[in-house]
Scaffold this motif. Sequence first.
Motif, short mmCIF file in Angstrom:
data_model
loop_
_atom_site.label_atom_id
_atom_site.label_comp_id
_atom_site.label_asym_id
_atom_site.label_seq_id
_atom_site.Cartn_x
_atom_site.Cartn_y
_atom_site.Cartn_z
N ARG A 181 67.27 27.77 57.84
CA ARG A 181 68.24 26.69 58.74
C ARG A 181 68.23 26.84 60.27
N ARG A 182 68.20 28.31 60.51
CA ARG A 182 68.01 28.35 62.25
C ARG A 182 66.97 28.07 62.81
N ARG A 183 67.16 27.17 63.72
CA ARG A 183 65.98 26.40 64.51
C ARG A 183 66.41 26.39 65.73
N SER A 184 65.59 26.46 66.88
CA SER A 184 66.10 26.36 68.20
C SER A 184 66.55 25.07 68.42
N VAL A 185 67.89 24.74 68.89
CA VAL A 185 68.44 23.48 69.05
C VAL A 185 68.44 23.28 70.85
N ARG A 186 68.15 22.25 71.24
CA ARG A 186 68.08 22.21 72.64
C ARG A 186 69.13 21.02 73.16
N SER A 187 69.69 20.28 72.28
CA SER A 187 70.73 19.06 72.55
C SER A 187 71.98 19.33 71.78
N LEU A 236 63.50 29.03 84.01
CA LEU A 236 62.91 27.80 84.12
C LEU A 236 62.70 27.17 82.91
N GLY A 237 62.57 27.83 81.77
CA GLY A 237 62.32 26.95 80.55
C GLY A 237 63.55 26.43 79.88
N ALA A 238 64.64 26.22 80.92
CA ALA A 238 65.70 25.43 80.22
C ALA A 238 65.85 24.14 81.15
N THR A 240 65.00 21.19 81.56
CA THR A 240 65.13 19.70 81.09
C THR A 240 66.52 19.61 80.38
N PHE A 241 67.11 20.66 79.90
CA PHE A 241 68.37 20.65 79.30
C PHE A 241 69.31 21.64 79.68
N TYR A 242 69.31 22.20 80.66
CA TYR A 242 70.28 22.97 81.05
C TYR A 242 71.76 22.54 81.46
N SER A 289 71.57 27.23 68.63
CA SER A 289 71.28 28.09 69.73
C SER A 289 69.81 28.06 70.12
N CYS A 290 69.58 28.37 71.37
CA CYS A 290 68.29 28.33 71.80
C CYS A 290 68.02 29.60 72.77
N VAL A 291 67.09 30.50 72.31
CA VAL A 291 66.75 31.43 73.08
C VAL A 291 66.06 31.14 74.43
N ILE A 292 66.39 31.59 75.31
CA ILE A 292 65.35 31.02 76.67
C ILE A 292 64.97 32.22 77.48
N ASN A 293 63.82 32.10 77.72
CA ASN A 293 62.77 33.17 78.30
C ASN A 293 63.46 33.52 79.62
N TRP A 294 63.45 34.83 80.11
CA TRP A 294 63.79 35.29 81.31
C TRP A 294 62.70 35.73 82.07
N VAL A 317 67.32 40.44 79.89
CA VAL A 317 66.22 40.34 78.75
C VAL A 317 66.09 39.09 78.40
N THR A 318 67.02 38.56 78.24
CA THR A 318 66.94 37.07 77.79
C THR A 318 68.14 36.29 77.96
N CYS A 319 68.16 34.92 77.80
CA CYS A 319 69.54 34.48 77.85
C CYS A 319 69.46 33.18 76.47
N LEU A 333 59.10 21.15 64.56
CA LEU A 333 58.70 21.90 63.45
C LEU A 333 58.38 23.47 63.47
N SER A 334 57.76 23.59 64.55
CA SER A 334 57.52 25.13 64.91
C SER A 334 57.19 26.19 63.64
N GLU A 335 56.07 25.69 63.11
CA GLU A 335 55.35 26.30 61.86
C GLU A 335 55.20 27.70 62.32
N LYS A 336 55.57 28.23 61.11
CA LYS A 336 55.73 29.85 61.52
C LYS A 336 54.24 30.39 60.64
N LYS A 337 53.98 31.83 61.12
CA LYS A 337 52.65 32.17 60.50
C LYS A 337 52.85 32.55 59.05
C1 LIG Z 1 61.75 35.37 73.97
C2 LIG Z 1 62.05 33.83 73.80
C3 LIG Z 1 62.16 33.05 74.92
C4 LIG Z 1 61.93 31.50 74.68
N1 LIG Z 1 62.20 30.87 75.90
C5 LIG Z 1 62.31 29.47 75.54
C6 LIG Z 1 62.59 28.60 76.93
O1 LIG Z 1 62.62 29.30 77.94
N2 LIG Z 1 62.68 27.25 76.60
C7 LIG Z 1 62.92 26.84 75.57
O2 LIG Z 1 63.32 25.79 75.17
N3 LIG Z 1 62.76 27.46 74.22
C8 LIG Z 1 62.53 28.77 74.32
N4 LIG Z 1 62.53 29.66 73.37
C9 LIG Z 1 62.48 29.25 72.02
C10 LIG Z 1 61.23 28.98 71.55
O3 LIG Z 1 60.43 28.03 72.00
C11 LIG Z 1 61.30 28.88 69.93
O4 LIG Z 1 61.80 29.99 69.30
C12 LIG Z 1 59.85 28.69 69.20
O5 LIG Z 1 59.40 27.63 69.54
C13 LIG Z 1 60.08 28.62 67.62
O6 LIG Z 1 61.04 27.88 67.26
P1 LIG Z 1 62.39 27.99 66.49
O7 LIG Z 1 63.12 28.87 67.24
O8 LIG Z 1 62.82 26.76 66.16
O9 LIG Z 1 61.98 28.76 65.18
C14 LIG Z 1 62.28 31.17 73.35
C15 LIG Z 1 62.14 31.97 72.30
C16 LIG Z 1 62.24 33.33 72.62
C17 LIG Z 1 62.27 34.17 71.24
#
Ligand SMILES: Cc1cc2nc3c(=O)[nH]c(=O)nc-3n(C[C@H](O)[C@H](O)[C@H](O)COP(=O)(O)O)c2cc1C
Length: 346
Positions: A181-187, A236-238, A240-242, A289-294, A317-319, A333-337
């Motif tokens: 269920r957990r997937r990165s959500v950006r909206s 910077l990775g956020a 478009t949605f911060y 949630s969505c992890v965002i790169n620092w 470390v990260t946000c 979809l973020s297919e996993k290995k």
């Molecule tokens: C360390 C780390 C940094 C990430 N940085 C970003 C980011 O800057 N912007 C973003 O939109 N998503 C970011 N993500 C989310 C990843 O893109 C996402 O985890 C990956 O594509 C897999 O998708 P899922 O989380 O839905 O399984 C980050 C995830 C991790 C673990």
Amino acid sequence: MKLIKKVRLKLHNGKKKVARISGNVAVKVKFWANVHYLLIDLSLYREMHGINSGIIAHRKRTIDGNTSFLRRCIHRIEKGLSSKNRRKKFAEQYILDAVIAFKKEFESKGFSETINWAYNTFTTYFEEVEHTPQIDKAHKLFDEQIVKLDTRLIDKREMIRAGMRNDITVTYEDYQSLNLRRRSVRSYKNQPVERDKIEKALSIALQAPSACNRQPFSFKIVENKEKLLEVGSLPLGAATFYEDIPLMVFAIGDLSAYEYIKDRHIIYVDTGLVVMNFILALETLGLSSCVINWPDVKEAEMKLARSFDLEPHEKCVTCIAVGYADDECYIPLSEKKKVNNVIEYY
Ligand SMILES: Cc1cc2nc3c(=O)[nH]c(=O)nc-3n(C[C@H](O)[C@H](O)[C@H](O)COP(=O)(O)O)c2cc1C
């Protein structure tokens, strides 16, 4: 030294083209990499400064209470006590330093969960270990300290055997379902995130393992809109949605938890383990949630340090962006290995 600094700055600031060419050579020629990172690209210098600042802070703190040193000592004693081949006497080399650290920790910070843990561990240690003059000396000092403690505050606990733990109530399928269920959500919905839920999720997240149980992290929770816009634009990775993120968590690792340079990567591992626990726990509370790169960008680091009043050894470390998912938004979809693509048995 001054001359090197001058040359460095001149090369770093002035000649971007030179820096690019030099960087390209550096990735091919090992020797040139040393020259490049010493004189031209100062990114590693900043990292070095952070690590060094941590080591200095760690050593200074031995004077007025050093929680991570104490936690490491207590951890080592617990390992000794729980060892299958427990020795009759152990920890003799550092037990006195450990009790001195306990004394300083209590004097400078008062009662805490660290003091509670240390109290329980020292008590068992002194009861069960074979005494020597050095251990006696530490025991005497410990006894002098515990009379100062308000025993009503102490949660007296003893180690339990692995087989005596609670039965496991979460099935493999439950855990699988949570992870799928957990997937990165950006909206997100325009809905505030309750502090209570953040704290509940963190309280589970903090059960994560950490090297020597030092737990070298802290979390800055940003819910104020103005502050969110200020710090949310930095990673910077956020971009478009911060502006629509309802709440952000900045995970900060503390390099002053370590005395040696070899331990400089632990903050990333330990903090990462907590973050994973945290985002799964959020999911159980209906939050996404969505992890965002620092990334290691000087200007962003400096702005964040100013914003949160961070020391050079406190590194983001990260946000994590947190909110209630906008039900209409798509999730990649973020297919996993697959397992067989990532393992090798030996
Ligand atoms: C360390 C780390 C940094 C990430 N940085 C970003 C980011 O800057 N912007 C973003 O939109 N998503 C970011 N993500 C989310 C990843 O893109 C996402 O985890 C990956 O594509 C897999 O998708 P899922 O989380 O839905 O399984 C980050 C995830 C991790 C673990």
